[in-house]
Design a protein around this motif. Structure first.
Motif, mmCIF file in Angstrom:
data_model
loop_
_atom_site.group_PDB
_atom_site.id
_atom_site.type_symbol
_atom_site.label_atom_id
_atom_site.label_comp_id
_atom_site.label_asym_id
_atom_site.label_seq_id
_atom_site.Cartn_x
_atom_site.Cartn_y
_atom_site.Cartn_z
ATOM 1 N N TYR A 131 0.966 -1.228 0.068
ATOM 2 C CA TYR A 131 -0.076 -0.108 -0.175
ATOM 3 C C TYR A 131 0.682 1.285 0.205
ATOM 4 N N GLY A 177 20.874 2.368 10.549
ATOM 5 C CA GLY A 177 21.621 2.705 11.665
ATOM 6 C C GLY A 177 23.102 2.414 11.624
ATOM 7 N N LYS A 181 24.217 -2.263 7.989
ATOM 8 C CA LYS A 181 22.574 -2.224 7.604
ATOM 9 C C LYS A 181 22.619 -1.359 6.477
ATOM 10 N N TYR A 196 22.097 7.008 8.828
ATOM 11 C CA TYR A 196 21.779 8.367 9.445
ATOM 12 C C TYR A 196 22.080 8.529 10.874
ATOM 13 N N SER A 245 9.065 4.150 15.596
ATOM 14 C CA SER A 245 9.846 3.271 16.333
ATOM 15 C C SER A 245 10.861 4.105 17.467
ATOM 16 N N LEU A 269 -2.260 -0.052 7.818
ATOM 17 C CA LEU A 269 -2.627 -1.074 6.804
ATOM 18 C C LEU A 269 -3.861 -1.481 6.899
ATOM 19 N N ARG A 318 17.587 -2.574 18.281
ATOM 20 C CA ARG A 318 17.795 -2.422 16.735
ATOM 21 C C ARG A 318 19.045 -3.341 16.393
#
Ligand code: NDP
Length: 328
Positions: A131, A177, A181, A196, A245, A269, A318
């Motif tokens: 979506y 992060g 990743k 970031y 988050s 959703l 994380r």
């Protein structure tokens, strides 16, 4: 007789509130189905329910995604029968269990060739990407070559988004992060990746897009990124804030949108899964990209049902990438 197992909790709190309990699972009523789980998906939304950020009646269960075999169907359920291999993303929470009775509306048959772990990991996250990329910008539409910014690109939703965006010809700029990743996001189809935790993502997006900005920002990080995300948008761009988050975004001065005539949406959703037909149509599109191999569901971690608390610790710290599943 309580002969099944479920993760339950009686009060909001840290992962320690999650308890494995013996539960009884009865027969499905009208519109319901009983499913024996082979795998259950873990999602960041489960953390919000556990913390009480999203309130629910307690004691209660957790989990909104699973896959398994239909054991029984209640009156009025026409699209499923016992023995079907199925998967779902569904409310109310309660997927962290060996078997459950639940509304049949959002339960769909799994196509041949998609196993239970994949099915359990991909429904809530994959339908979300469907979506976000396919239905959230209906007016202007996304065109091949468009730049979009996707935060937490190495997560469960993120790695699916990287692949699907590439299949659509989009230039997805992912943030994540750590350098490792970022590499994962690039390996899954992100055109660019920004760490970031170290780099200024506004400056980097500006550089990558030659000062133009991106058409859409998909921001599930929330508090830590929201305002700077707006700075990454081109005029008339869309901010799709779809998670928190890092914590909820505080009240926003709507004037922030005025500088570039920006749009802001806060989609979920379950507004999209409004009917069985809508759910099936979205699932069919997901099954198509997974079936063709354009999107591979990255199941990176598997936990025993009893270890749900550890799975939550890893997610919140994380430490995870891609998708995690519980195996009852
Ligand atoms: P992820 O696997 O993406 O895990 C969350 C990621 O968020 C972390 O790995 C981390 O990646 C990043 N993050 C940034 N800041 C923090 C923080 N302070 N604490 C913890 N994590 C942080 O989870 P999911 O794939 O399950 O979900 C991704 C997001 O999408 C969630 O916010 C979820 O609520 C949202 N969502 C929304 C839906 C909707 O319809 N609105 C539906 C489905 C999901 P990094 O280290 O790289 O920063």
């Amino acid at each position: 007789m309580p002969n099944e197992q479920a993760i339950r909790f009686a009060r909001p709190g840290g992962p320690e509130v999650l308890e494995l309990q013996a539960v009884a699972v009865g027969e499905p009523g009208p519109g319901e189905v009983r499913i024996r789980h082979h795998a259950c998906g873990i999602n960041y939304i489960d953390v919000y329910f556990r913390l009480g950020t999203y309130p629910q009646p307690l004691p209660g269960g957790l989990g909104m995604e699973g896959a398994g075999i239909v054991e029984a169907v209640g009156p009025g359920v026409m699209h499923l029968e016992p023995g079907d291999c199925v998967a779902y993303a569904s409310q109310p929470p309660g997927a962290y269990c060996s078997a459950r009775v639940m509304p049949a509306t959002h339960v769909v048959r799994l196509p041949d060739g998609i196993d239970f772990e994949t099915g359990a990991a991909m429904m809530l996250k994959g339908l979300t990407v469907q979506y976000l990329l396919r239905r959230t910008l209906p007016a202007q539409g996304l065109q091949p070559g468009d730049h979009v910014l996707f935060h937490a690109a190495a997560g469960g939703v993120g790695l699916i988004a990287c692949q699907w965006a590439k299949a659509l010809g989009l230039q997805l700029i992912g943030t994540a992060g750590s350098q490792a990743k970022c590499e994962l996001a690039l390996a899954h189809g992100a055109a660019h990746a920004i760490d970031y935790s170290k780099e200024d993502f506004v400056a980097r997006v500006n550089e990558i897009t030659g000062g133009a900005g991106v058409k859409v920002v998909y921001d599930s990080v929330g508090r830590d990124t929201f305002e700077r995300s707006l700075q990454c948008l081109r005029p008339f761009g869309l901010m799709a804030l779809f998670g928190a988050s890092s914590g909820p975004v505080p009240p926003v001065d709507i004037g922030l949108l005025a500088k570039k005539s920006l749009y802001l949406t806060r989609p979920t959703l379950f507004s999209h899964l409004a009917s069985r037909e809508a759910t099936q149509a979205m699932a069919d599109e997901l099954f198509e990209v997974v079936g063709s191999g354009a999107v591979k569901i990255p199941v990176e971690r598997r936990y025993a049902l009893a270890d749900a608390a550890q799975a939550h610790r890893d997610l919140e710290a994380r430490r995870t990438t891609g998708c995690s599943v519980l195996l009852p």
